[in-house]
Design a protein around this motif. Structure first.
Motif, PDB file in Angstrom:
ATOM      1  N   GLU A 254       0.866  -1.172   0.000  1.00 27.38           N
ATOM      2  CA  GLU A 254       0.000   0.000   0.000  1.00 27.38           C
ATOM      3  C   GLU A 254       0.911   1.232   0.000  1.00 27.38           C
ATOM      4  O   GLU A 254       1.435   1.613   1.034  1.00 27.38           O
ATOM      5  CB  GLU A 254      -0.893   0.001   1.236  1.00 27.38           C
ATOM      6  N   GLN A 255       1.092   1.844  -1.161  1.00 27.34           N
ATOM      7  CA  GLN A 255       2.129   2.859  -1.319  1.00 27.34           C
ATOM      8  C   GLN A 255       1.645   4.297  -1.154  1.00 27.34           C
ATOM      9  O   GLN A 255       2.458   5.224  -1.208  1.00 27.34           O
ATOM     10  CB  GLN A 255       2.790   2.696  -2.685  1.00 27.34           C
ATOM     11  N   TYR A 256       0.346   4.504  -0.938  1.00 27.54           N
ATOM     12  CA  TYR A 256      -0.160   5.883  -0.897  1.00 27.54           C
ATOM     13  C   TYR A 256      -0.357   6.427   0.519  1.00 27.54           C
ATOM     14  O   TYR A 256       0.096   7.527   0.839  1.00 27.54           O
ATOM     15  CB  TYR A 256      -1.489   5.988  -1.650  1.00 27.54           C
ATOM     16  N   ALA A 257      -1.030   5.678   1.375  1.00 31.65           N
ATOM     17  CA  ALA A 257      -1.569   6.242   2.610  1.00 31.65           C
ATOM     18  C   ALA A 257      -0.519   6.674   3.623  1.00 31.65           C
ATOM     19  O   ALA A 257      -0.747   7.605   4.412  1.00 31.65           O
ATOM     20  CB  ALA A 257      -2.533   5.246   3.256  1.00 31.65           C
ATOM     21  N   SER A 258       0.641   6.023   3.666  1.00 35.21           N
ATOM     22  CA  SER A 258       1.657   6.316   4.680  1.00 35.21           C
ATOM     23  C   SER A 258       3.045   6.121   4.101  1.00 35.21           C
ATOM     24  O   SER A 258       3.202   5.714   2.943  1.00 35.21           O
ATOM     25  CB  SER A 258       1.453   5.399   5.892  1.00 35.21           C
ATOM     26  N   ASP A 259       4.068   6.388   4.929  1.00 40.92           N
ATOM     27  CA  ASP A 259       5.445   6.158   4.487  1.00 40.92           C
ATOM     28  C   ASP A 259       5.978   4.810   4.968  1.00 40.92           C
ATOM     29  O   ASP A 259       7.146   4.486   4.769  1.00 40.92           O
ATOM     30  CB  ASP A 259       6.367   7.296   4.941  1.00 40.92           C
ATOM     31  N   HIS A 260       5.128   4.019   5.643  1.00 42.07           N
ATOM     32  CA  HIS A 260       5.449   2.648   6.017  1.00 42.07           C
ATOM     33  C   HIS A 260       4.425   1.720   5.384  1.00 42.07           C
ATOM     34  O   HIS A 260       3.261   2.098   5.204  1.00 42.07           O
ATOM     35  CB  HIS A 260       5.373   2.443   7.536  1.00 42.07           C
ATOM     36  N   LEU A 261       4.831   0.495   5.099  1.00 40.30           N
ATOM     37  CA  LEU A 261       3.891  -0.518   4.651  1.00 40.30           C
ATOM     38  C   LEU A 261       3.327  -1.238   5.872  1.00 40.30           C
ATOM     39  O   LEU A 261       4.069  -1.562   6.805  1.00 40.30           O
ATOM     40  CB  LEU A 261       4.588  -1.531   3.738  1.00 40.30           C
ATOM     41  N   PRO A 262       2.022  -1.498   5.889  1.00 43.08           N
ATOM     42  CA  PRO A 262       1.452  -2.219   7.033  1.00 43.08           C
ATOM     43  C   PRO A 262       1.799  -3.708   7.000  1.00 43.08           C
ATOM     44  O   PRO A 262       1.971  -4.294   5.923  1.00 43.08           O
ATOM     45  CB  PRO A 262      -0.060  -2.006   6.850  1.00 43.08           C
ATOM     46  N   VAL A 263       1.892  -4.284   8.168  1.00 44.57           N
ATOM     47  CA  VAL A 263       2.165  -5.714   8.312  1.00 44.57           C
ATOM     48  C   VAL A 263       0.920  -6.383   8.890  1.00 44.57           C
ATOM     49  O   VAL A 263       0.351  -5.896   9.870  1.00 44.57           O
ATOM     50  CB  VAL A 263       3.359  -5.975   9.247  1.00 44.57           C
TER      51      VAL A 263
END
Length: 270
Positions: A254-263
């Protein structure tokens, strides 16, 4: 007239047996193993990095809702800050949008409001705790906290779920990890913890935590940056090891919502 009377007596007999509180163990349905879906997500105060200063709580909520988690550990959460909108409690709003319960733990004052970590829970929160993690005054560092809640995932089965975000400096991360272990080591409850640990798997910090928790993955996929990620610093871990079994660990692209990817981790409760 005899036949209706006989049927009536049979019905009364069956009703009495059903209400006498007795049932053979073998007649009871087998207890089903419970699975849990757990997420950890550094949400960058709901500010998509490519969107300037725009705040999009809805974007984070959509990512969470799509995965249908039972628990979410959130980091970098704003409450009533100027940059995110005075009067907007991001933890509360995310709970509303996802239909979950929440608990927020403040780390620092920021722009007239609060900034810290939070948890979302599909289960009602029975108890909650917040404590400040240590920072060595000789080297300084930003105040960090942990948010932990106690919930009942099944009748008589309580667990602790926690979210944290460790410091950028390794010396602080080590003392913070030690504080977390010491704080929860006397608890008789199983525990799941998610967070942004600002440390990779081969670091002293994660090696230390590995002595007390079981990470959901050993060869963990990278979580940062969101485009061409190269480092895994966001983890989910649990204790004791015999309580849960990891079924899968997935880093969501998920590249839009945050600067980290969720796990997202699926756990089997033993």
């Amino acid at each position: 007239m005899k036949k209706p009377l006989a049927l009536l007596l049979t019905f009364v007999s069956l009703l009495t047996q059903a209400n006498d509180g007795t049932q053979k163990t073998s007649d009871r349905p087998a207890k089903k193993t419970k699975n849990l879906t757990v997420m950890t997500y550094n949400i960058h105060h709901c500010n998509p990095p490519s969107a300037g200063t725009k705040i999009e709580v809805d974007a984070i909520a959509r990512v969470i809702t799509k995965e249908k988690p039972d628990f979410v550990a959130l980091q970098e959460v704003d409450v009533n800050t100027e940059r995110s909108g005075k009067g907007i409690n991001q933890a509360r709003e995310l709970a509303r949008l996802t239909g979950m319960h929440f608990f927020f733990s403040k780390a620092i004052d920021h722009q007239g409001g609060d900034y810290g970590v939070a948890v979302l829970s599909r289960f009602p929160i029975l108890d909650s705790t917040r404590f400040i993690l240590p920072v060595d005054p000789a080297i300084g560092g930003e105040t960090r906290t942990i948010a932990a809640v106690t919930v009942e995932i099944a009748k008589g089965k309580k667990i602790i779920f926690a979210s944290t975000h460790l410091d950028l400096k390794e010396a602080n991360r080590l003392s913070q990890s030690e504080q977390i272990v010491q704080h929860f080591e006397k608890s008789g409850l199983p525990m799941i913890m998610g967070g942004d640990f600002n440390a990779q798997a081969d670091s002293r910090v994660i090696r230390y935590l590995d002595q007390h928790f079981v990470r959901s993955c050993q060869d963990c996929a990278p979580t940062i940056p969101v485009v061409n990620p190269s480092r895994a610093i966001d983890f989910i871990m649990f204790k004791p090891g015999g309580t849960f079994k990891t079924l899968s660990t997935t880093v969501i692209d998920e590249q839009y919502a945050s600067d980290h990817l969720p796990v997202v981790v699926k756990l089997q409760v033993k």
